[in-house]
Design an enzyme around this catalytic site. Structure first.
Site, PDB file in Angstrom:
ATOM      1  N   HIS A  70      -3.000 -16.531   4.309  1.00  0.00           N
ATOM      2  CA  HIS A  70      -2.299 -17.074   5.473  1.00  0.00           C
ATOM      3  C   HIS A  70      -2.511 -16.129   6.644  1.00  0.00           C
ATOM      4  O   HIS A  70      -1.720 -15.206   6.879  1.00  0.00           O
ATOM      5  CB  HIS A  70      -0.816 -17.234   5.141  1.00  0.00           C
ATOM      6  CG  HIS A  70      -0.082 -18.104   6.105  1.00  0.00           C
ATOM      7  ND1 HIS A  70       1.034 -17.678   6.805  1.00  0.00           N
ATOM      8  CD2 HIS A  70      -0.305 -19.385   6.496  1.00  0.00           C
ATOM      9  CE1 HIS A  70       1.471 -18.658   7.573  1.00  0.00           C
ATOM     10  NE2 HIS A  70       0.688 -19.701   7.403  1.00  0.00           N
ATOM     11  N   GLU A 100       2.498 -10.469  11.826  1.00  0.00           N
ATOM     12  CA  GLU A 100       3.181  -9.278  11.346  1.00  0.00           C
ATOM     13  C   GLU A 100       2.664  -8.041  12.074  1.00  0.00           C
ATOM     14  O   GLU A 100       3.445  -7.178  12.503  1.00  0.00           O
ATOM     15  CB  GLU A 100       3.002  -9.114   9.839  1.00  0.00           C
ATOM     16  CG  GLU A 100       3.760  -7.908   9.298  1.00  0.00           C
ATOM     17  CD  GLU A 100       3.383  -7.557   7.869  1.00  0.00           C
ATOM     18  OE1 GLU A 100       4.303  -7.335   7.058  1.00  0.00           O
ATOM     19  OE2 GLU A 100       2.169  -7.483   7.565  1.00  0.00           O
ATOM     20  N   TRP A 149       9.110 -11.533   5.588  1.00  0.00           N
ATOM     21  CA  TRP A 149      10.139 -10.494   5.565  1.00  0.00           C
ATOM     22  C   TRP A 149      11.541 -11.055   5.331  1.00  0.00           C
ATOM     23  O   TRP A 149      12.518 -10.298   5.319  1.00  0.00           O
ATOM     24  CB  TRP A 149      10.116  -9.701   6.880  1.00  0.00           C
ATOM     25  CG  TRP A 149       9.056  -8.640   6.908  1.00  0.00           C
ATOM     26  CD1 TRP A 149       7.762  -8.769   7.337  1.00  0.00           C
ATOM     27  CD2 TRP A 149       9.189  -7.284   6.479  1.00  0.00           C
ATOM     28  NE1 TRP A 149       7.088  -7.583   7.208  1.00  0.00           N
ATOM     29  CE2 TRP A 149       7.946  -6.656   6.688  1.00  0.00           C
ATOM     30  CE3 TRP A 149      10.242  -6.543   5.957  1.00  0.00           C
ATOM     31  CZ2 TRP A 149       7.729  -5.311   6.375  1.00  0.00           C
ATOM     32  CZ3 TRP A 149      10.034  -5.213   5.646  1.00  0.00           C
ATOM     33  CH2 TRP A 149       8.785  -4.607   5.860  1.00  0.00           C
ATOM     34  N   TYR A 209       8.735  -0.459  10.011  1.00  0.00           N
ATOM     35  CA  TYR A 209       7.483  -0.053  10.659  1.00  0.00           C
ATOM     36  C   TYR A 209       7.520  -0.013  12.184  1.00  0.00           C
ATOM     37  O   TYR A 209       7.097   0.967  12.798  1.00  0.00           O
ATOM     38  CB  TYR A 209       6.355  -0.987  10.217  1.00  0.00           C
ATOM     39  CG  TYR A 209       6.041  -0.932   8.752  1.00  0.00           C
ATOM     40  CD1 TYR A 209       5.258   0.072   8.205  1.00  0.00           C
ATOM     41  CD2 TYR A 209       6.540  -1.926   7.897  1.00  0.00           C
ATOM     42  CE1 TYR A 209       4.975   0.112   6.848  1.00  0.00           C
ATOM     43  CE2 TYR A 209       6.261  -1.895   6.534  1.00  0.00           C
ATOM     44  CZ  TYR A 209       5.479  -0.876   6.015  1.00  0.00           C
ATOM     45  OH  TYR A 209       5.209  -0.840   4.678  1.00  0.00           O
ATOM     46  N   ARG A 212      -8.659  15.644  14.778  1.00  0.00           N
ATOM     47  CA  ARG A 212      -8.309  15.245  13.414  1.00  0.00           C
ATOM     48  C   ARG A 212      -6.842  14.872  13.299  1.00  0.00           C
ATOM     49  O   ARG A 212      -6.284  14.852  12.203  1.00  0.00           O
ATOM     50  CB  ARG A 212      -8.662  16.383  12.446  1.00  0.00           C
ATOM     51  CG  ARG A 212     -10.166  16.669  12.390  1.00  0.00           C
ATOM     52  CD  ARG A 212     -10.492  17.733  11.363  1.00  0.00           C
ATOM     53  NE  ARG A 212     -10.077  19.057  11.787  1.00  0.00           N
ATOM     54  CZ  ARG A 212     -10.854  19.924  12.456  1.00  0.00           C
ATOM     55  NH1 ARG A 212     -12.087  19.579  12.790  1.00  0.00           N
ATOM     56  NH2 ARG A 212     -10.399  21.122  12.791  1.00  0.00           N
ATOM     57  N   CYS A 216       5.375   0.870   2.618  1.00  0.00           N
ATOM     58  CA  CYS A 216       4.323   0.931   1.594  1.00  0.00           C
ATOM     59  C   CYS A 216       3.051   1.519   2.177  1.00  0.00           C
ATOM     60  O   CYS A 216       2.478   2.446   1.615  1.00  0.00           O
ATOM     61  CB  CYS A 216       4.064  -0.465   1.025  1.00  0.00           C
ATOM     62  SG  CYS A 216       5.453  -1.137   0.103  1.00  0.00           S
ATOM     63  N   ARG A 238       1.235   4.079  -0.410  1.00  0.00           N
ATOM     64  CA  ARG A 238       1.882   4.742  -1.550  1.00  0.00           C
ATOM     65  C   ARG A 238       2.135   3.770  -2.696  1.00  0.00           C
ATOM     66  O   ARG A 238       2.108   4.135  -3.864  1.00  0.00           O
ATOM     67  CB  ARG A 238       3.207   5.372  -1.133  1.00  0.00           C
ATOM     68  CG  ARG A 238       4.229   4.337  -0.705  1.00  0.00           C
ATOM     69  CD  ARG A 238       5.661   4.796  -0.703  1.00  0.00           C
ATOM     70  NE  ARG A 238       6.513   3.657  -0.363  1.00  0.00           N
ATOM     71  CZ  ARG A 238       7.111   2.876  -1.258  1.00  0.00           C
ATOM     72  NH1 ARG A 238       6.996   3.106  -2.557  1.00  0.00           N
ATOM     73  NH2 ARG A 238       7.853   1.840  -0.868  1.00  0.00           N
ATOM     74  N   ASP A 275       1.080  -3.665  -4.170  1.00  0.00           N
ATOM     75  CA  ASP A 275       1.139  -4.906  -4.940  1.00  0.00           C
ATOM     76  C   ASP A 275      -0.249  -5.536  -4.831  1.00  0.00           C
ATOM     77  O   ASP A 275      -0.586  -6.185  -3.853  1.00  0.00           O
ATOM     78  CB  ASP A 275       2.222  -5.806  -4.333  1.00  0.00           C
ATOM     79  CG  ASP A 275       2.275  -7.200  -4.929  1.00  0.00           C
ATOM     80  OD1 ASP A 275       1.400  -7.559  -5.737  1.00  0.00           O
ATOM     81  OD2 ASP A 275       3.196  -7.966  -4.556  1.00  0.00           O
ATOM     82  N   ASN A 317      -2.733  -6.321   3.474  1.00  0.00           N
ATOM     83  CA  ASN A 317      -2.801  -4.984   4.055  1.00  0.00           C
ATOM     84  C   ASN A 317      -4.218  -4.631   4.511  1.00  0.00           C
ATOM     85  O   ASN A 317      -4.403  -4.035   5.579  1.00  0.00           O
ATOM     86  CB  ASN A 317      -2.304  -3.949   3.048  1.00  0.00           C
ATOM     87  CG  ASN A 317      -0.894  -4.194   2.563  1.00  0.00           C
ATOM     88  OD1 ASN A 317      -0.599  -4.036   1.370  1.00  0.00           O
ATOM     89  ND2 ASN A 317       0.007  -4.598   3.448  1.00  0.00           N
ATOM     90  N   HIS A 352      -0.586  -1.531  -8.486  1.00  0.00           N
ATOM     91  CA  HIS A 352      -0.010  -2.226  -9.631  1.00  0.00           C
ATOM     92  C   HIS A 352      -0.151  -3.742  -9.529  1.00  0.00           C
ATOM     93  O   HIS A 352      -0.310  -4.301  -8.439  1.00  0.00           O
ATOM     94  CB  HIS A 352       1.471  -1.858  -9.789  1.00  0.00           C
ATOM     95  CG  HIS A 352       2.267  -2.007  -8.519  1.00  0.00           C
ATOM     96  ND1 HIS A 352       2.433  -0.963  -7.632  1.00  0.00           N
ATOM     97  CD2 HIS A 352       2.919  -3.059  -7.979  1.00  0.00           C
ATOM     98  CE1 HIS A 352       3.167  -1.367  -6.614  1.00  0.00           C
ATOM     99  NE2 HIS A 352       3.475  -2.648  -6.794  1.00  0.00           N
ATOM    100  N   TYR A 408       2.148  -6.964 -10.831  1.00  0.00           N
ATOM    101  CA  TYR A 408       3.396  -7.397 -11.464  1.00  0.00           C
ATOM    102  C   TYR A 408       3.078  -8.255 -12.678  1.00  0.00           C
ATOM    103  O   TYR A 408       2.098  -9.013 -12.693  1.00  0.00           O
ATOM    104  CB  TYR A 408       4.256  -8.161 -10.458  1.00  0.00           C
ATOM    105  CG  TYR A 408       4.945  -7.252  -9.473  1.00  0.00           C
ATOM    106  CD1 TYR A 408       6.059  -6.505  -9.846  1.00  0.00           C
ATOM    107  CD2 TYR A 408       4.475  -7.114  -8.169  1.00  0.00           C
ATOM    108  CE1 TYR A 408       6.688  -5.657  -8.950  1.00  0.00           C
ATOM    109  CE2 TYR A 408       5.093  -6.264  -7.265  1.00  0.00           C
ATOM    110  CZ  TYR A 408       6.206  -5.545  -7.665  1.00  0.00           C
ATOM    111  OH  TYR A 408       6.813  -4.691  -6.779  1.00  0.00           O
TER     112      TYR A 408
END
Length: 281
Positions: free
Chosen positions: A55, A62, A84, A98, A130, A163, A183, A186, A194, A224, A226
């Site tokens: 989507h 976002e 959200w 964020y 940097r 995240c 960190r 999903d 992302n 991970h 689910y």
């Protein structure tokens, strides 16, 4: 074909085959690995999955919402984005998530810091630095894990800990690259969004700084799946990837904060059908 999508599918296979079974905050359970990275050259196409339809409107709105510095879901709801909703209070508040950290980070002296404005200014003035970083992991605003997201937001903390915690930008040979460190990832539902989001952001910042888009590098801590997504993952892995789309930005706004959804056009996006899966809150 070796691009972002093949590397993403390799991540899914890796977690499916090598992941350790673990409990998690949501109570759903996961298969999890620690430490993974893939990268994609943006000149080879825009990193939007073709093995399932995404989507795009939600991804773009976002990101634009982050850049506005907003932490209520009003803008998202007005544009048909509900990703959200599960974490917001009844009046639509999420606490200092964020947007607050990107645009209004509160310092010890009470002053706020606009990391996005500083990023663009820094890239223009000193591209070899940097220190071109946007960081969302503000320890003072993290949620209390013993409380619900909505309770945290009501008490002025983040409803959900970030995240994608850090973005680092890098300039070489007239090209702008970005490494995004995540960190918690999903892999089935979140990671595709992302990766596309950081790619949109890299294109935007590059345009504002008179640079060409380079690479996006996606680094994961806890990656991970689910346990209630495993059949969906197997379905996606059975599909053959198609050619990645191309992104065109139709105008150059006066600033990084003036982009609108309709400024972006994806050409030749021909994905397989979407695959639905439940969200773990």
């Amino acid at each position: 074909m070796d691009n972002m999508e093949t590397r993403y599918l390799a991540l899914l296979r890796h977690v499916l085959e090598q992941g350790v079974r673990k409990g998690d905050r949501t109570g759903t359970g996961t298969l999890s690995v620690f430490g993974y990275q893939y990268r994609h050259d943006l000149s080879q196409g825009f990193p939007l999955l073709t093995t399932k339809k995404l989507h795009v409107k939600s991804i773009l709105h976002e990101l634009l919402w982050f850049l506005k510095g907003e932490t209520r879901i009003d803008y998202l709801k007005a544009n048909g984005v509900s990703i959200w909703d599960e974490w917001a209070t009844e009046n639509g508040d999420l606490g200092p998530v964020y947007g607050a950290q990107w645009r209004h980070w509160k310092g010890a002296d009470g002053n706020t810091h606009d990391q996005v404005t500083a990023l663009v200014r820094g890239l223009r003035k000193n591209p070899n630095s940097r220190r071109h970083i946007i960081n969302a992991w503000n320890v003072a605003d993290l949620p209390d894990e013993s409380k619900s997201p909505r309770q945290n937001a009501l008490e002025g903390r983040m409803a959900l800990a970030p995240c994608h915690v850090m973005y680092q930008f890098y300039v070489a040979n007239g090209r702008l690259s970005c490494m995004m460190t995540q960190r918690s990832a999903d892999c089935f539902l979140g990671v595709p969004y992302n990766t596309a989001s950081v790619a949109f952001l890299t294109h935007m910042v590059a345009q504002q700084c008179d640079l060409e888009p380079g690479e996006v590098v996606h680094s994961f801590g806890d990656a991970h799946l689910y346990l209630n997504h495993l059949e969906q993952v197997k379905l996606q892995l059975s599909r053959v990837p198609r050619q990645l789309p191309r992104l065109t930005i139709l105008r150059r706004p006066d600033s990084i904060f003036d982009y609108q959804h309709d400024d972006f056009r994806l050409e030749d996006y021909d994905p397989h059908p979407a695959i639905s899966a439940p969200i773990s809150v």
